[in-house]
Each structure stands twice: as C-alpha cells, then as structure tokens.
Design a protein around this motif. Structure first.
Motif, PDB file in Angstrom:
ATOM      1  N   LEU B 106       0.844  -1.199   0.000  1.00 35.71           N
ATOM      2  CA  LEU B 106       0.000   0.000   0.000  1.00 35.71           C
ATOM      3  C   LEU B 106       0.878   1.247   0.000  1.00 35.71           C
ATOM      4  O   LEU B 106       1.147   1.824   1.051  1.00 35.71           O
ATOM      5  CB  LEU B 106      -0.898   0.033   1.240  1.00 35.71           C
ATOM      6  N   PRO B 107       1.319   1.690  -1.155  1.00 35.01           N
ATOM      7  CA  PRO B 107       2.105   2.924  -1.189  1.00 35.01           C
ATOM      8  C   PRO B 107       1.154   4.114  -1.198  1.00 35.01           C
ATOM      9  O   PRO B 107      -0.012   3.991  -1.597  1.00 35.01           O
ATOM     10  CB  PRO B 107       2.855   2.840  -2.523  1.00 35.01           C
ATOM     11  N   VAL B 287       3.552  -4.313   7.792  1.00 37.35           N
ATOM     12  CA  VAL B 287       4.730  -3.586   8.291  1.00 37.35           C
ATOM     13  C   VAL B 287       4.783  -2.209   7.643  1.00 37.35           C
ATOM     14  O   VAL B 287       4.384  -2.040   6.503  1.00 37.35           O
ATOM     15  CB  VAL B 287       6.054  -4.344   8.029  1.00 37.35           C
ATOM     16  N   ASP B 288       5.254  -1.241   8.424  1.00 42.13           N
ATOM     17  CA  ASP B 288       5.375   0.133   7.936  1.00 42.13           C
ATOM     18  C   ASP B 288       6.847   0.535   8.000  1.00 42.13           C
ATOM     19  O   ASP B 288       7.331   1.004   9.035  1.00 42.13           O
ATOM     20  CB  ASP B 288       4.523   1.064   8.814  1.00 42.13           C
ATOM     21  N   GLY B 313      10.773  -7.544   6.809  1.00 40.20           N
ATOM     22  CA  GLY B 313       9.400  -7.880   7.168  1.00 40.20           C
ATOM     23  C   GLY B 313       8.819  -8.933   6.244  1.00 40.20           C
ATOM     24  O   GLY B 313       8.176  -9.887   6.676  1.00 40.20           O
ATOM     25  N   VAL B 314       9.077  -8.771   4.963  1.00 45.35           N
ATOM     26  CA  VAL B 314       8.446  -9.633   3.962  1.00 45.35           C
ATOM     27  C   VAL B 314       8.997 -11.052   4.017  1.00 45.35           C
ATOM     28  O   VAL B 314       8.248 -12.022   3.942  1.00 45.35           O
ATOM     29  CB  VAL B 314       8.602  -9.004   2.561  1.00 45.35           C
ATOM     30  N   ILE B 315      10.312 -11.191   4.159  1.00 43.88           N
ATOM     31  CA  ILE B 315      10.883 -12.551   4.150  1.00 43.88           C
ATOM     32  C   ILE B 315      10.448 -13.339   5.387  1.00 43.88           C
ATOM     33  O   ILE B 315      10.575 -14.561   5.437  1.00 43.88           O
ATOM     34  CB  ILE B 315      12.425 -12.507   4.028  1.00 43.88           C
ATOM     35  N   VAL B 321       2.430  -4.202   3.253  1.00 44.73           N
ATOM     36  CA  VAL B 321       3.478  -3.197   3.450  1.00 44.73           C
ATOM     37  C   VAL B 321       2.848  -1.833   3.211  1.00 44.73           C
ATOM     38  O   VAL B 321       2.231  -1.598   2.175  1.00 44.73           O
ATOM     39  CB  VAL B 321       4.643  -3.390   2.456  1.00 44.73           C
ATOM     40  N   LEU B 322       2.996  -0.954   4.201  1.00 50.69           N
ATOM     41  CA  LEU B 322       2.483   0.412   4.106  1.00 50.69           C
ATOM     42  C   LEU B 322       3.698   1.299   3.892  1.00 50.69           C
ATOM     43  O   LEU B 322       4.594   1.323   4.732  1.00 50.69           O
ATOM     44  CB  LEU B 322       1.812   0.752   5.441  1.00 50.69           C
ATOM     45  N   VAL B 323       3.758   1.998   2.769  1.00 53.19           N
ATOM     46  CA  VAL B 323       4.982   2.757   2.514  1.00 53.19           C
ATOM     47  C   VAL B 323       4.664   4.164   2.016  1.00 53.19           C
ATOM     48  O   VAL B 323       3.783   4.366   1.186  1.00 53.19           O
ATOM     49  CB  VAL B 323       5.905   1.982   1.532  1.00 53.19           C
TER      50      VAL B 323
END
Lengths: 369, 369, 369, 369
Positions: B106-107, B287-288, B313-315, B321-323
């Motif tokens: 989620l960018p 994760v942010d 976070g991803v691995i 993912v909030l970026v």
C-alpha cells in the motif's frame, strides 16, 4: 588523514616511501602503513596521525600511486568509513576471508560441555561443508552460582576435534586477558589444528581494558558483540578501542538489545542495523539470532522465529551468522532453550541459503552490467 | 468456547441450528455465529459466550458437521488463535482479499496535500498494477502548530481519483469517531469509487473510545498500528477492543517502537514480531518501513534502509506493506524525509517481489508434496 | 510575542487598549488578552499572534504600564516560560488556588465502586481537613474484558457526597468528549456541590482530539498525565494542545514511565522531572506515586515505597499529589494492590507534611531576607 | 542456611564451636563464620554451604546462643536479606562506619587532573568537616580518544593530600585488577595516609572478572555502581559476584539508567530504588546525583536539579551521596558540566542536611517510644 594508494601497489613501491617521507615533514605528524589483502586485490593505506588538520591534500594527490586522500574525523577513526571515503576491504584469517561481501555461518555450542557433544557438533558441520563454528569455554553468567564454563581445560580437545573435522575458525568468548594467552598457547600446543576469533561479549562491550587487550594482539581476529543497553554509537565507539590498539581484523555482531518492548523474545532483535553498521564502518557484520530470540517458538508457517530473524539479517546483507546448536539441548548447561538441534542444521542452512540468494539478487539489480 | 464447523458448510445447515440450540440450553450462555469467506473456502464458527467453563465439549463433537471445539481464554478472545486451535482465515473487502497468506503493498501519501500529487501518486500505482494505497487526510501531529491534514474536505477528490485509477482500498487514519462517518458519507457520495481501511495510529493505540468506535461498525475494515511505547501484549489487548465491538476485519501493523537504542533510525524496527503476531492471533500482519526508519539513508550496497527493513518484514511473512511515497518529498507537509519518490516505486516493488518469493520458497520447503 | 503588563493593572486601563491597538497595526497580527488572577496579585498579558517576528519590542516597552516584552518560540507557546521570561502565576478553581508555589494532596478512589466506599473515603478526607480528591468514573483498561468504570451513572451521588464532605475539587478522568458534557451536566444538576478537574490519562496523552475537547472549554481545569512511553518533550507538546485550544488552567502530572529498568515498581518513577517541568513551563506539577510504584512493599524502615516516592516528589517542589486510597483495597475493582487504606491516610499526610516543610526550608535558604 | 548467633557473642564462645561442629556432621556441608562489627554491637553468623536443604533447623535453634536460623535461597545468597530474615549490620573501614542507618557525603573530582585542584578540593571538604571523598584516577571513557585519567602516577600525591586534610576514605574507580594492587601499594607507600573504597563503574557492572578480583581481596571495601542498561535484579546478581568472592564490605550505588525517557537529564534518575535495594539486600545504598542529572540546570526556585535529586535520594533513606565537585569546572578534563563549584559545596551540604533530617523525622514517627 588517510592516503589511499592505488590497488595492488607493490610493497616496495618508491611512491609509498615518498608519501611517508612527505607526511613526516609536517610537525608532530606520525605515519602508520596498513596493507590489507582483500579477496581480489590488496589495498595500502597510509595513516597520518597527529595534528593533520594543517596538512594539505594536494601534494599527496599529485603522486601517481595515490588514489585519494581521505580526511577523517576522530569518531570511528580506524573502523569508520568517513562518509563513504573508505572501502571495506575485509581481511583473511586462517584461510577464511571475511568482508562486507562475504557470507559465513558459525553454528556451535554456546557452552562446551562434553567431548562427545563437541565432536558430534563439529561432525555435523563438516557433513554440511561448514568450516566456521562457535564454541564457548569461558562463560560470563548473570549469577555467580550458574555454570561458568569449562575454561582452559577444554581448549586442547576442542581445538583438536575442530581440526579433525576441518573447522578453520571458532568464535570463542574471552572475559579476561589471560584467556587470550591460554587460547594462543592451546592453539600452538595443538599445532594450530584450527583458528580462533576472540569474542567480546555484550556484557563486556564497555570493558575497555579487555578491549585494549584483544586490540593489542594481532594474531587473532575479534568478534565484538554490541552492548545490550547502550546506543549503537556507543558500541561503535567501544569497538574503536580494539582498532586503535592495532588490531583491525574486527567483525561487529548484532545480538539484540534489552527492552521490555521486545517481549516475548529474549532481546529486541536489532538486525535493521545491519545496513547502518555497514554504512558507518568498514567492518563485516554478524548477526546472532539465538541470543536475540532466546526461544524455540515457531510461526504458524512452521518456521522457527530463529529461522525468521536469521533470514531478516541475511536478506539485509549480514556477513556472518552465529547460531547456537546442541546435540541434546535439554542437557545443555547454558542457554539450551534457544539452541537448534543437530538434525535441524541442514534445514537452517537451506533456509539461510534462500535468504542470501535473495540478498544477492537484490544487490545485483543495482549493478550496471 | 468456539465450535468450528466443517469448511464450506451450507448457511442453512440444520446441524448449525442444532449446535446453536444445544449451546443455548446451558444457563447464561449466548451464541454468535460468524461466517468467514476465505480465499478457497468458507469457515463457520459458533462462539459460545458467558459461563462456558461448565459446558462440555463432547456433545458438540458428536455432530457430523462439527470439525472441532476450541476452548478459549479471555486473553485475545476474538483475535487470538488459542494455542493454534483456530485458523487465520482472513477476510475480503471490496474485492481485496487479506489473510495471513496473502500479500499486498500500500504505497501512498502520508498526508494528502494537492490534487495533483494525489493523482500522480495513484497513477504511478496503477502503472504498476497496484490496487491498494495509503492516503492521510486526518493527521495527528506532535505539536498543535504543525499541519493537521486537509480533513474531510479532501475526501471527495481523493476517493474520486482513487476510483479513476482502479484503487480498491485506501488505508486512511482516523483520530475521531466523526471521521468514520465523514469517510462513509464521502464514499457513498462518490458512488463507492474506492474502499477505505480505517487506520488507528500508534498514538491512539490505547484510545479505547476510538477503538470501540471503529469496532462498532462492520462496513470498513481496520488497520491497527502498534503502540510505540507499550509491549506487544498491550497492543494486542487494545486491538481486541476493536474485535470485541463486533468488527473482526482487522490487520495488525508493526511500525517500530520508541527507544534510543534504535538510533539512527527514527524508531526501533520491530519486524521480528511478524511471526509472533501471526502465531498469537488470526490477524494478517502489516509492516510500515517508512515510519520505522524515518530517513532515506542507504547501505554501501546502494539499497535504502527502507528497502532493507521492508524485505526483512516480507521474508518473515508480512502480509501487507504500508509505505510513504510522494511526487515531491521536499514539498511534503508531513514526513517528507522518509517518503520514496515516485520514480523509486518500481525498484521498490521489484525488491519486495524478491523478498516475497524468498518467503514463499522458505515456506514451500516445509510443505509435504 | 507576549506583552506582560504591570501587576494589578485595572481591567479598563487605557494603556491596555493602546497596546492592543498598536499591536493590531502590524499586518496579520491578532491579539488575545489574558488576565490571570493569582494568589497575591493579578497578571495581564497581551498575546500577539501571527507574523510577530517583524514586530519591534521598543514601541511597547515605552508604555508606562508595560512590564516587559517576551519573544516566544513556537515550542510550548502557551504553556512555556520562554527562557524564564514568564512567571508561573497559577490559577484558581472553585476556591482552590493552584500554582507552582501551592501544595495540595488529592487522595481518592481510582475507580468508584460503591456509594459506601465513596462516602467513607470523602469522610476520611474531611476528617483531616482535605478538600481535594480523586475519583474515577470512566476507566480506560488495557483489556476490554476488565471493569470499565461506573460511568455517568455514579456522577450524581459522587458529587453529592463530595459536597456533603466539603470536597471542593475532584480529579476525574475522561476518555471521551461526551464525558465532559456529562460531568458538567451532573455538576449543574447537583447545584455545583463540588468541582471537577478533568483528567486526561497517560494512554490518551497523544489523543489530540480529546485534548482539543478539554481545551475548548474553560469551565473546568485539566490534569494532564504524562505519556508513559514518550519523551517529556512530546508530552509537553501534547499538553500544549490543551492550552492552544483556549484553556490555560492546566496541571501537569508525572506518573512514571514504562521501561523494564524500573522493576520491581510498576513504572519507572520519574519525579526527578519535577524541577524540569517547573522550569520549562508555567504549569503546577502533580505527582502520582500510586501508579508509579503500583505495589505496597515497604522499606526495612517500615515506610511504604509509595510514601518514599511521594516525599521524593514533594521535597523537589511538587504542587499536587494524586494518591489512590480505598476503604477495602482487596475489594477494589481496579488497582487495589496499590491503594492505601483509609487508616493509613493520616500517617501519609504527616509524612508528606515533613517533606513539604523540608522543601520550604530548602527554598527559604535561597531567599534574600 | 545461616545460623545467626545472639548479638555480642564472645569470639571464643563454646556454642559457636558446637554449632560449627554440628553443621559439619551433615554430608557435604561446609561452614563459614562471619563476624560483623556493627555500630552498637557485633553480629556473628555461621553460613552453612552445600546441600543444606536436608539440614533441619531445630537442632541449631536449641542452642542458647543461637538467635535464629535463616534459610536462604541461591538468589542474592550473600548480599540478600532473605525475606527480612537478616539484618543489615553494616561495616567499618578506616574509622568510617557504613550501614543502612548511617549517612555520608563523598564530594570530589570525577577525574584527578592537577595537584592544585586536588588540594583545593580536599581543603574545601576539610573546612566543612567532611572526611569522605571521591577521586578518579582510572577513567573509562566512551571513546579511546578521550582523556583516560592520570592512572597510578597520581596516587601518591592524591593519597598524601587526602591524609593531610583528614580524608579517611576515597571512592576510586578501578577498571582492571592491576589497579587494585597499584592502589594498595600506593596506600602502603604513603603510610596509609587515607583509605580507598574501590569503585566498580556502571560500564563494568557485568565485568565478572573484575568483580571477582575486587571480591577476592578483603582489605578494601567496594562501591558497586548499578549497570545502566540492565535491570536492578541483574545488577544485584552481579554485585553478588563480589560478595561470593569473600568481600562483604559492599555499598550499592544508584546512578541513573539509560533511556531516552529521562531527557533532558543525562540519565534517568532511579533513586526510587533506594528503599528497594535496602529491602532486598543488606547493603548500604549510595546515590550519584551528578552522573544521573549530568547538567547544571536549576528549577525556577533557584535550586539546581542536582540538589533536587540528591534530596530525593536522601529523604528516601540513601546512606551515601557521591557528588562531582571541581575548583574550575570549565577546565575539568571529564564531566565538567555536571560538577558543582567549590563555593557551592556549603550550600549543597546544608541542603542535604535538611533532607536527611526530614528522613530521620519520617522514620522517627514510626518508632515506638
């Protein structure tokens, strides 16, 4: 101030002598020549020490063999990169090459207990082609009434068995300067059957006398573990004590920090600092998932948290992994609950291999072809 | 006590009625039937509430359509897994399916500023096939004299542009119950051009009244951000407020915690907790990296720390993912220094893809074929 | 920029009008006149808001009635002292005067449970001549399944009993803006039998919407409790939200912070910050020993830790003490283990009296006679 | 297991011999007799070590001269009170008596720099009748490039001047076991002009080898400073290393802990732990306001924060105060900003006197007359 000479400069280069001679013409300035044998080439650096703020760069830059002149600040004088001015060339020890580009796993016994356990552990490593290990003989324990390690008595048979199984380097904690001598003597007595990387533990991260002692010898490299209650900057300053003593073969190890915010893990995993340490210093970076996590819980995907955080360190570029392993964790005299079982090692190594490949793929995308 | 029915049970199953009827014969026990439409199958659970400690399991287990009976403890009653007794089936919202197995990025703009920036940002997402975003209209700021967000005024054009670019779901922070109504009204006014996931920020992690408010409606899912100065357990307890209100469509977001030990990062990255939250709760985990790292420094390998911690976070299995991303970070009214540039998004997504593939490879090794 | 007028300036002073008029001649500058009735004199301040950096001081300093011109920074604009430029004049509420020089103890029930307990508690206070108390009706609890307080239902009889026993001011936590209205209504309905200081709890220290709500009314003063996981500066910034809303009758309360380093106390006692808050702001400072210590352990001298830390706050100049007390701690629905017993109150007050006298003796030594 | 004999038991008491003899009849049990000369009486304790869980209490309790039998747990074996079973009798060194009831202030130079500064400092102490001081010769510094102290070179003249001004005991940090020998030699060489309390600093709080070294000698008492990033329990466990080595003349010093929550103070002041340490151990408790606060800011009442926190420690029963003082703080080579000036010492002592009197008044109220 550091004069970085062109790569693969001959040791007897006349330019090197001229650079040193020129440097010494400045009042109060002394020099130290450091030659680093990297994986693909050697690097020669001339350190100018003393009142170098008045020394101009230009005269040095005019030498054919000089690559660049880097002005350094007092902070992290020897371990620092000084705003990316210096490369992290790495070092070699007993046939093992360590740098910010290499990757090694060091599984082993947190505390050596029996010959049989040591032998079975090294054999398990050898079966997977692993030549680096950890083994604890001197154990600093929170309470004086806990098992304090077998001490120097175990060194001969630990080293002998390591050699028998082809282990080239063992990370081994020392808590007193005498331990350094004991280890060096035992290595010699066993005909240098293996090698030792001296580990300074987190509780001694600001034991400056011990840091000076491991820094005053250059035979054995040093694994410096971050202090668990101090900032990263304070740990790096402490690490500088080792380097300023003369020993530049240092690896920096992240092992989690103490704060209640990390529960249910034993420590708060700090592996997000892997790229930070690589950016600020020239040191290879190690991660210790066992002491960070401190327990064997698994995610719903079946993977242990220890596996997960290891991969987190590795995918961000960690160069070494220190991991507790034990043939019979229930019988371990120290930190058994966090040790992997021998039969899990193969799966662990495969997991780590995936993460390392991912890191290399990430990095490769950036490299112009 | 939860009676888990066999998967894909018909809604009109007579066994379901019988289970509910039986449950109600116990004094003081009430029931709540919860049907979850997962990705591959639907799950039906019957919650028994009240004095269930005296209710026996056996009579329920004898029904053909009952898969199992899980005794729950008060802790994490609705969000918990209860010692792995319950699956994490996930949920669907506006065509987006979220579970502990799915993965979305989620960018977006930390703080909405201009129509042009919003449009360019959504267009950049659309170009990469991304249908989930973040966008901040209501900004809680440490000082009352900082920019507080455009508020409800920007909702119509934010939603309209999102719809135009095919964005299905926007994570949007709310700090007051009125914001929920404002968002729902604006969604309706724009013909539900897009969808919104209500975000509760870290400063409101223990604002129980707000948690009750987002939990009392079931139209919009909730993104709960961990409190930055409290333990993980305290944050999960707070998150339970949302679920106990009736809304079970919740995602738990790690965003770093406050301690000086995390310097030079803005917060101490806590993504080692990804497997912990997945083990203890049924919630997808986000994760942010932007708010954790808070700066744009890169490692010597050229990869930004924000990229590194995202991959960490991803691995380990993060589901979202909030970026922060911004067309002109220097002009951003809030948290500009931590935002990626639009032209970096493609590289970010590729980096993330490598890490996700690594996670899937890690997990695949465990699955019997 | 603040124009401080001479003390005891008449409300209809022509100079005041002239100062305001002059200020408004500067483009974009607005003014706000604040009159504070202190214990021994009244203070009038003219706040210049807007682009005041171009406004010169001299023209204002030439007025006979102007004492001084203080340039303020954005940080802590309304609560700050601005480098000792401003006095802490304090305020009066319902006959109780509070400043950085006054001293009050507020014992009471953390959570109101029964009429009998409330009555016995207020009676115990009255017996010792205490006119300030605490009483909790709205309780924010870590878990949704814990007792959440009696809410507005108890307000009428709590206020009525307070009035009967001569209690002038009760510190009462609010967690939602509706609670403010409920309290104001109940006060009115009971004929203003007593007064209420609205307490914002540590979990809502950065719930900016609630802070705005308590700041938007000026009838009731506010007791702001420091956030338990954020820095002192962040808490003061949050407190500024209250003041910037218009309500300047604020007391700042230290109540311990969360870190494992404070064990075995429930929170880490932060009363060393008493002089810091008094130096940086104009606010009276309260200490809450009950929530800091959280247990009833005593030192070998027989004095409870709660007594010890209270005296630590008081000898450093604390202006208020908030302390949990209960007629039957074992039956308390919330935080019973940390409550003093009614029969201990007299000893507590005597202990506190010694510490306050010590503080006054310390301060007196500095005062030129 | 500890057999506490009746007070003032004669050294040659036949009961003592019988108790020891009886204890030794149990398999594997060894004994250690410890005689403590307190202020008003002497205490004799017989420690039973080994497998004492099978040793019955009754046979010992039947001796006329036995006061009580206390079963101890492994935790804090030698320093603990074991649930209030043991008294804190204190100890005497070089004419200075230290216990949980006594009170001393130790002002002095954090780092010894010049003879003149040392002399002026000791003279200032003597003028106020103070016979205890601090003086740093070996300084552990965060960076290897900071001033590291004058080391053993300054010991002769520091001790000589101390003796000349009637100083009986100097707290002096050691960071290596060699320093102990150097100090003992210098004391001898100066004809024991003064005495030294060996200080173990916060960075060495878990340097177990150093703790064993100071614990292995019994000539000099030990001042153990709490570790700044570990829990109180971990620090007490470390302190037990000293006691288990044989040296029981230990003072425990609180000096603040590291967390960003303590800003703007250098460390987070932890003096609320004064009663905790007194309750859990037999050790006198010292506070170090200088390293806690680390700066010279004053409250609006004109009193320095260092004064305030000192009084906080003292009013809660602290037995010692370690405070930095310097004739010319601006010239100090270490921690100048936190040092008091010589001319402030008198005001400091008067301030402390008020706080100590307040503590004694508080305690007196509890004592039946």
């Amino acid at each position: 101030m550091i004069i970085v000479m062109r790569a693969d400069l001959a040791a007897e280069s006349p330019d090197l002598d001229r650079v040193v001679a020129l440097a010494r013409t400045f009042p109060g300035v002394t020099t130290e020549v450091r030659r680093i044998q990297g994986a693909t080439r050697s690097v020669t650096e001339v350190y100018l020490l003393g009142p170098t703020h008045v020394v101009p760069s230009t005269p040095f830059e005019e030498f054919e063999s000089v690559e660049k002149v880097v002005r350094i600040t007092q902070r992290y004088r020897f371990i620092g990169r000084h705003d990316a001015g210096l490369e992290a060339v790495g070092f070699e020890y007993n046939g093992v090459f360590l740098s910010q580009d290499t990757f090694h796993v060091l599984p082993g016994l947190c505390a050596v207990d029996t010959l049989e356990h040591v032998d079975r552990t090294f054999a398990a490593l050898a079966a997977l082609g692993i030549i680096t290990a950890r083994a604890g003989a001197y154990k600093p324990r929170s309470s004086p009434y806990d098992f304090q390690g077998l001490g120097k008595a175990c060194l001969p048979w630990v080293f002998e068995r390591a050699g028998r199984h082809g282990i080239k380097m063992i990370a081994m904690e020392v808590t007193h300067e005498d331990h350094i001598d004991e280890i060096r003597a035992a290595l010699k007595d066993t005909g240098f059957a293996t090698g030792v990387m001296l580990q300074v533990g987190t509780r001694n991260a600001q034991n400056f006398e011990l840091l000076k002692a491991v820094g005053a010898q250059t035979e054995l490299p040093v694994l410096f573990k971050r202090g668990m209650g101090i900032t990263l900057e304070e740990s790096l300053n402490a690490c500088e004590y080792v380097a300023s003593g003369g020993n530049r073969r240092i690896v920096f190890c992240l092992r989690g920090v103490k704060t209640h915010l990390g529960d249910p893990h034993r420590n708060f995993v700090d592996f997000a600092h892997v790229p930070v340490v690589k950016r600020q210093t020239r040191l290879p970076v190690c991660v210790d998932p066992s002491h960070s996590v401190g327990r064997r819980s698994a995610g719903p995907d079946g993977l242990l948290d220890i596996f997960h955080v290891t991969c987190q360190g590795v995918i961000a570029g960690a160069n070494m992994v220190l991991v507790d392993i034990h043939p019979a964790p229930d019988e371990a005299l120290c930190d058994g609950p966090q040790a992997l079982r021998l039969e899990e090692l193969s799966a662990f190594m495969e997991d780590v291999r995936i993460a390392r490949a991912a890191y290399e793929a990430r990095r490769a995308r950036l490299t112009p072809r």
